[in-house]
Design a protein around this motif. Sequence first.
Motif, PDB file in Angstrom:
ATOM      1  N   SER A 302       0.852  -1.187   0.000  1.00  0.00           N
ATOM      2  CA  SER A 302       0.000   0.000   0.000  1.00  0.00           C
ATOM      3  C   SER A 302       0.885   1.232   0.000  1.00  0.00           C
ATOM      4  O   SER A 302       2.091   1.153   0.268  1.00  0.00           O
ATOM      5  CB  SER A 302      -0.941  -0.004   1.205  1.00  0.00           C
ATOM      6  OG  SER A 302      -0.224  -0.179   2.415  1.00  0.00           O
ATOM      7  N   CYS A 321       0.217   8.037 -11.826  1.00  0.00           N
ATOM      8  CA  CYS A 321      -0.810   7.078 -12.243  1.00  0.00           C
ATOM      9  C   CYS A 321      -0.187   5.776 -12.723  1.00  0.00           C
ATOM     10  O   CYS A 321      -0.650   4.683 -12.380  1.00  0.00           O
ATOM     11  CB  CYS A 321      -1.672   7.688 -13.358  1.00  0.00           C
ATOM     12  SG  CYS A 321      -2.738   9.052 -12.823  1.00  0.00           S
ATOM     13  N   VAL A 324       1.066   3.599  -9.844  1.00  0.00           N
ATOM     14  CA  VAL A 324      -0.024   2.862  -9.202  1.00  0.00           C
ATOM     15  C   VAL A 324      -0.414   1.656 -10.050  1.00  0.00           C
ATOM     16  O   VAL A 324      -0.631   0.552  -9.532  1.00  0.00           O
ATOM     17  CB  VAL A 324      -1.233   3.792  -8.967  1.00  0.00           C
ATOM     18  CG1 VAL A 324      -2.439   2.999  -8.471  1.00  0.00           C
ATOM     19  CG2 VAL A 324      -0.871   4.892  -7.971  1.00  0.00           C
ATOM     20  N   THR A 332      -4.247   2.613  -2.112  1.00  0.00           N
ATOM     21  CA  THR A 332      -3.542   3.868  -2.331  1.00  0.00           C
ATOM     22  C   THR A 332      -4.272   4.970  -1.585  1.00  0.00           C
ATOM     23  O   THR A 332      -5.445   5.239  -1.857  1.00  0.00           O
ATOM     24  CB  THR A 332      -3.466   4.221  -3.828  1.00  0.00           C
ATOM     25  OG1 THR A 332      -2.846   3.149  -4.543  1.00  0.00           O
ATOM     26  CG2 THR A 332      -2.677   5.500  -4.052  1.00  0.00           C
ATOM     27  N   HIS A 365      -8.012   8.321  -8.007  1.00  0.00           N
ATOM     28  CA  HIS A 365      -8.884   7.402  -7.261  1.00  0.00           C
ATOM     29  C   HIS A 365      -9.393   6.289  -8.174  1.00  0.00           C
ATOM     30  O   HIS A 365      -9.444   5.114  -7.769  1.00  0.00           O
ATOM     31  CB  HIS A 365     -10.060   8.155  -6.632  1.00  0.00           C
ATOM     32  CG  HIS A 365      -9.762   8.735  -5.289  1.00  0.00           C
ATOM     33  ND1 HIS A 365      -9.606   7.955  -4.161  1.00  0.00           N
ATOM     34  CD2 HIS A 365      -9.590  10.016  -4.884  1.00  0.00           C
ATOM     35  CE1 HIS A 365      -9.347   8.730  -3.124  1.00  0.00           C
ATOM     36  NE2 HIS A 365      -9.327   9.985  -3.527  1.00  0.00           N
ATOM     37  N   SER A 368      -6.455   3.949  -8.918  1.00  0.00           N
ATOM     38  CA  SER A 368      -6.076   3.139  -7.749  1.00  0.00           C
ATOM     39  C   SER A 368      -7.118   2.069  -7.453  1.00  0.00           C
ATOM     40  O   SER A 368      -6.775   0.956  -7.024  1.00  0.00           O
ATOM     41  CB  SER A 368      -5.869   4.033  -6.531  1.00  0.00           C
ATOM     42  OG  SER A 368      -7.070   4.649  -6.129  1.00  0.00           O
TER      43      SER A 368
END
Length: 443
Positions: A302, A321, A324, A332, A365, A368
């Motif tokens: 994480s 991005c 991730v 994340t 978001h 992730s």
Amino acid sequence: MKVAFHTLGCKVNQYESEAMAGHFRAAGYEIVDERVFADVYIINTCTVTAVADKKSRQYIRRMKKVNPDSVIAVTGCYAQISPEEVSAVDGVDIVTGTNEKHRLAEYVAEFMENRTKQIHIKGYEELDSYEDVGTVASTENRTRAYIKIQEGCNRFCSYCVIPYARGKVRSRNFEDIIDEAKKLIEAGYKEIVLTGINTALYDMESADSSAEKLYGVEKVIAALDALEGDFRIRLSSLEPAVVNAGYVKSLLKYDKLCHHLHLSAQSGSSKVLKAMNRPYDRDEYLDIVRVLREHDPYYGISTDIIVGFPGEKEADFEDSCRLVEETAFCKTHIFKYSKRPFTKAAEMKEHVAPQIKNIRSEALHKVSKKAAADFFRSCSGQEEKVLFEEIDYAKKIITGFTDNYTRVYVKYEDEASAEKMINEFVKVRLGQPFEEGMTAELI
């Protein structure tokens, strides 16, 4: 007399609230839920973002409404950094800094006697000794217990106010850590989580080139791993700003250490990392990830990512991005950059507009969420041990966490059998992604 706590922020704050509750309990107070009437309310604050400051002020006012005659004591990082601002909030009676929490019960007793507002704040230069808050032998969570091993940070990342709030690096006495762990294991806790302001800095001053000598957090992990008992060890975080791939590799030999690490990247752009004063680049971060995933392809990782750091361009954001996506983080934590007092970043040029930070945060978001689902999907069919923690009686679901920190949801038919599985390691076969975790079936 009744006392209630509200804790904002990190795991260290949660641990310290448990310790403070123990002090009040020893002084004869009854610990009650923060939502009910109490004589004393303790707000343990966070200041990592401006939003955290705002939440702290909101909770102060909210608790005063529950009992207008209550004593309101505010402690923690926000109180340390902005004591006058906190003191000016209507209803605040006591303000203490991060190194005064162990004396809060004493300060409350003094206030009740003379009803004079108190402010107890040590300057940064005085935050140089480890505050012994005592042993936390029980927590609200009956399966997982935190042990604080370290205080302070000397990394001074350009965006971060925490070194000023928590002071210089100091490590807890090794024997006290092991003694607390033994008591928690004897009390039945099955997961021991090592935490600190920068856990990776524990005892690093003793580092040398000797292959025989353990130093840093490995010294604690090795000692805990050698203890008898059916339990596991988890690191709350390990800063890539402190450790490298070689050091992380040395930790992988301990059987009781969970296959999960929180590695705070902060950005996927080497340019932005340099501006943040993070002493690693994108490739060095990925080297740590490679070591972990070579050891176990299902190793849970994480991270934290800041969007909108001063000077962050669209290409820099795209690098985050891609990081991730490439790493497939199981979680994340995304933060929009927030100006903090005393920090170099607050004085930087090219601050990113709020609307752009909002857009980037929303986009990351989505990235992730997909990355986590991809990681969980890769684990489908694997057999894992779960430490069960909670039961949803309405949905007939029992939940817990695997070694790699995947939340698992298992349907049950027999309630009594489900209750017997709480705080037990149970073998399951993982199914499909579900509510930021995975479904599973008992084996």
